[in-house]
Design a protein around this motif. Sequence first.
Motif, PDB file in Angstrom:
ATOM      1  N   SER A 118       1.048  -0.915  -0.007  1.00 32.80           N
ATOM      2  CA  SER A 118       0.279   0.586  -0.112  1.00 32.80           C
ATOM      3  C   SER A 118       0.580   1.012   0.091  1.00 32.80           C
ATOM      4  O   SER A 118      -0.109   2.247  -0.139  1.00 32.80           O
ATOM      5  N   SER A 119       2.366   1.157   0.014  1.00 34.49           N
ATOM      6  CA  SER A 119       3.006   2.364  -0.252  1.00 34.49           C
ATOM      7  C   SER A 119       2.351   3.151  -1.880  1.00 34.49           C
ATOM      8  O   SER A 119       3.078   4.228  -1.475  1.00 34.49           O
ATOM      9  N   GLY A 120       2.688   2.119  -2.329  1.00 28.37           N
ATOM     10  CA  GLY A 120       2.117   3.005  -3.755  1.00 28.37           C
ATOM     11  C   GLY A 120       3.659   3.330  -4.821  1.00 28.37           C
ATOM     12  O   GLY A 120       3.596   3.822  -5.356  1.00 28.37           O
ATOM     13  N   ASP A 121       4.647   3.023  -3.650  1.00 26.17           N
ATOM     14  CA  ASP A 121       6.292   2.819  -4.307  1.00 26.17           C
ATOM     15  C   ASP A 121       6.679   1.635  -4.549  1.00 26.17           C
ATOM     16  O   ASP A 121       5.969   0.163  -4.653  1.00 26.17           O
ATOM     17  N   THR A 122       7.596   1.809  -5.437  1.00 31.62           N
ATOM     18  CA  THR A 122       8.739   0.812  -6.212  1.00 31.62           C
ATOM     19  C   THR A 122       9.247   0.060  -5.083  1.00 31.62           C
ATOM     20  O   THR A 122       9.267   0.936  -4.068  1.00 31.62           O
ATOM     21  N   MET A 123       9.243  -1.274  -4.724  1.00 31.70           N
ATOM     22  CA  MET A 123       9.818  -1.954  -4.225  1.00 31.70           C
ATOM     23  C   MET A 123      11.564  -1.184  -3.907  1.00 31.70           C
ATOM     24  O   MET A 123      12.484  -1.656  -3.125  1.00 31.70           O
ATOM     25  N   ARG A 124      12.632  -0.906  -5.275  1.00 31.70           N
ATOM     26  CA  ARG A 124      13.103   0.240  -5.578  1.00 31.70           C
ATOM     27  C   ARG A 124      12.544   1.851  -5.937  1.00 31.70           C
ATOM     28  O   ARG A 124      12.300   1.579  -6.856  1.00 31.70           O
ATOM     29  N   ASP A 125      12.526   2.655  -4.977  1.00 28.13           N
ATOM     30  CA  ASP A 125      12.042   4.121  -5.228  1.00 28.13           C
ATOM     31  C   ASP A 125      13.251   4.735  -5.174  1.00 28.13           C
ATOM     32  O   ASP A 125      14.552   4.593  -4.204  1.00 28.13           O
ATOM     33  N   GLY A 126      12.818   6.624  -5.402  1.00 29.47           N
ATOM     34  CA  GLY A 126      14.021   7.666  -5.761  1.00 29.47           C
ATOM     35  C   GLY A 126      14.277   7.571  -6.119  1.00 29.47           C
ATOM     36  O   GLY A 126      15.163   9.123  -5.973  1.00 29.47           O
ATOM     37  N   GLY A 127      14.528   6.860  -7.640  1.00 30.49           N
ATOM     38  CA  GLY A 127      15.126   7.751  -8.792  1.00 30.49           C
ATOM     39  C   GLY A 127      14.301   8.276  -9.186  1.00 30.49           C
ATOM     40  O   GLY A 127      12.991   7.972  -9.163  1.00 30.49           O
ATOM     41  N   ASN A 128      14.836   9.369 -10.702  1.00 27.92           N
ATOM     42  CA  ASN A 128      14.632  10.122 -11.385  1.00 27.92           C
ATOM     43  C   ASN A 128      13.846   9.358 -12.305  1.00 27.92           C
ATOM     44  O   ASN A 128      13.536   9.807 -13.783  1.00 27.92           O
ATOM     45  N   LEU A 129      14.754   8.145 -12.318  1.00 30.86           N
ATOM     46  CA  LEU A 129      14.408   7.227 -14.092  1.00 30.86           C
ATOM     47  C   LEU A 129      13.166   5.803 -14.196  1.00 30.86           C
ATOM     48  O   LEU A 129      13.157   5.242 -12.852  1.00 30.86           O
ATOM     49  N   ASP A 130      12.844   5.287 -15.102  1.00 36.51           N
ATOM     50  CA  ASP A 130      12.143   4.582 -14.984  1.00 36.51           C
ATOM     51  C   ASP A 130      11.301   4.358 -13.747  1.00 36.51           C
ATOM     52  O   ASP A 130      10.908   2.861 -13.437  1.00 36.51           O
ATOM     53  N   GLY A 131      10.016   5.258 -13.218  1.00 33.77           N
ATOM     54  CA  GLY A 131       9.199   5.151 -12.122  1.00 33.77           C
ATOM     55  C   GLY A 131       9.894   5.143 -11.002  1.00 33.77           C
ATOM     56  O   GLY A 131       9.125   4.717  -9.967  1.00 33.77           O
ATOM     57  N   GLY A 132      11.111   5.485 -10.831  1.00 27.31           N
ATOM     58  CA  GLY A 132      11.697   5.394  -9.567  1.00 27.31           C
ATOM     59  C   GLY A 132      13.176   4.036  -9.042  1.00 27.31           C
ATOM     60  O   GLY A 132      13.476   4.590  -8.759  1.00 27.31           O
ATOM     61  N   ILE A 133      12.862   2.982 -10.294  1.00 23.25           N
ATOM     62  CA  ILE A 133      13.928   2.050  -9.927  1.00 23.25           C
ATOM     63  C   ILE A 133      15.275   2.465 -10.506  1.00 23.25           C
ATOM     64  O   ILE A 133      16.180   1.621 -10.360  1.00 23.25           O
ATOM     65  N   ASN A 134      15.636   3.259 -10.824  1.00 21.21           N
ATOM     66  CA  ASN A 134      17.061   3.540 -11.568  1.00 21.21           C
ATOM     67  C   ASN A 134      17.092   5.464 -12.125  1.00 21.21           C
ATOM     68  O   ASN A 134      16.429   6.095 -11.209  1.00 21.21           O
ATOM     69  N   PHE A 135      18.537   5.749 -11.610  1.00 22.92           N
ATOM     70  CA  PHE A 135      18.545   6.944 -11.054  1.00 22.92           C
ATOM     71  C   PHE A 135      19.755   7.687 -11.644  1.00 22.92           C
ATOM     72  O   PHE A 135      20.827   6.920 -12.609  1.00 22.92           O
TER      73      PHE A 135
END
Length: 378
Positions: free
Chosen positions: A215-232
């Motif tokens: 329910s966080s809405g994040d991907t399991m690796r998140d915080g990146g600016n690329l590819d929906g948050g998974i890449n940096f």
Amino acid sequence: SDDSQSEFKLAASDWSYEWTSQDTSMSLGVKYTAYTTGGNSGFNAVGNRYYTFSIYDKDSGDQSSMMVQETANSPITFYRSGQEEVSGTFDPADNVSDDRIFVENNINTIQLTFSATPSSGEKVYVRYTTDGWSSSSFVQANHVSGNLWSADIPAQSRNTTIEYYALSTTVTTPDHDDADLLTIRYNDEGVGNNATYTILDLGHSWHLPDAVAGSSGDTMRDGGNLDGGINFDGTETQAKIYSGNTFQNFDDAADQSAYYLHWRVQGESWQVVTGEWNNTTVNDKYWLATINLSGVSSGSVVQYYLELQYTDASNTFIYAHDSTNTYISGFEDRAQAKPFQFNYGQPLGPGDAIPEPGTLSILLFAAATAGALRQRRR
């Protein structure tokens, strides 16, 4: 030459007590009742061959069972020269695919070194039990090369202890009840003890970088600016790394008590970040740990693996293996050898694994065919 009149009886310290099949035409490798009185036993003995006589240990005067087996040469000896895990525990080697299907793959290959080539009809089996010898099963050893042979104990359920030893016999289909009677030679490591190992009871856990963390809405690796948050792209200050764990309503559900994220810039020392519970979604709990990227240079490769601890299961390490699968293990060195990774400044793609040249397709095939698929969980 043949001697169809090879008659005998078996006795203890003297002939006050003796045992006989009362049959002078015994078949080889067949169980007979051993009576305490009566005429001789007998069979057709062939010159220059070897015969093994076996009888159950009974008190004098008590009826028993007996068997005679024939080999062309002196019966071979053998010893265990290896098994896949030698630490007393065995990794379930669960493959967690991108749709969270689990594959059991903990076949244990037992290696045996023979003293010589077995005679025709002389076979070696690994006999094993999972219930303290209330029952047992047999797997026949097959030739590998030279004097090396091997037998595969099939995959077993988690938290199962397997005890085993090797035996030789001429009986084609050995059975549990008469395993001792049909044994010509056996190996118990020379110390009177059978070998044992235990399948680790790992948590049903996963980390799939592009999957949604409940329910966080994040991907399991998140915080990146690329590819929906998974890449940096190299400007971000943190990377959010989620773990997932099934805690109820399934046989291997487990109560997670801690989450430690191990990470490093490639080539540097590992660092540890303590994670915290983040959300509960149906049968799954998600924990979160954050990597501080403020001191990481753009263009660096960041590597990581996850360690989950439990109140009712073994420590579980989650690591990358290829472009669509992650693995769980009870052995940290496996996780360190195959960490997840991302390029801080240039995306590597969703796989994040460190493939070994020439092995990726083999690993994928083995994972896909290794064992029974578990129920799909969403």
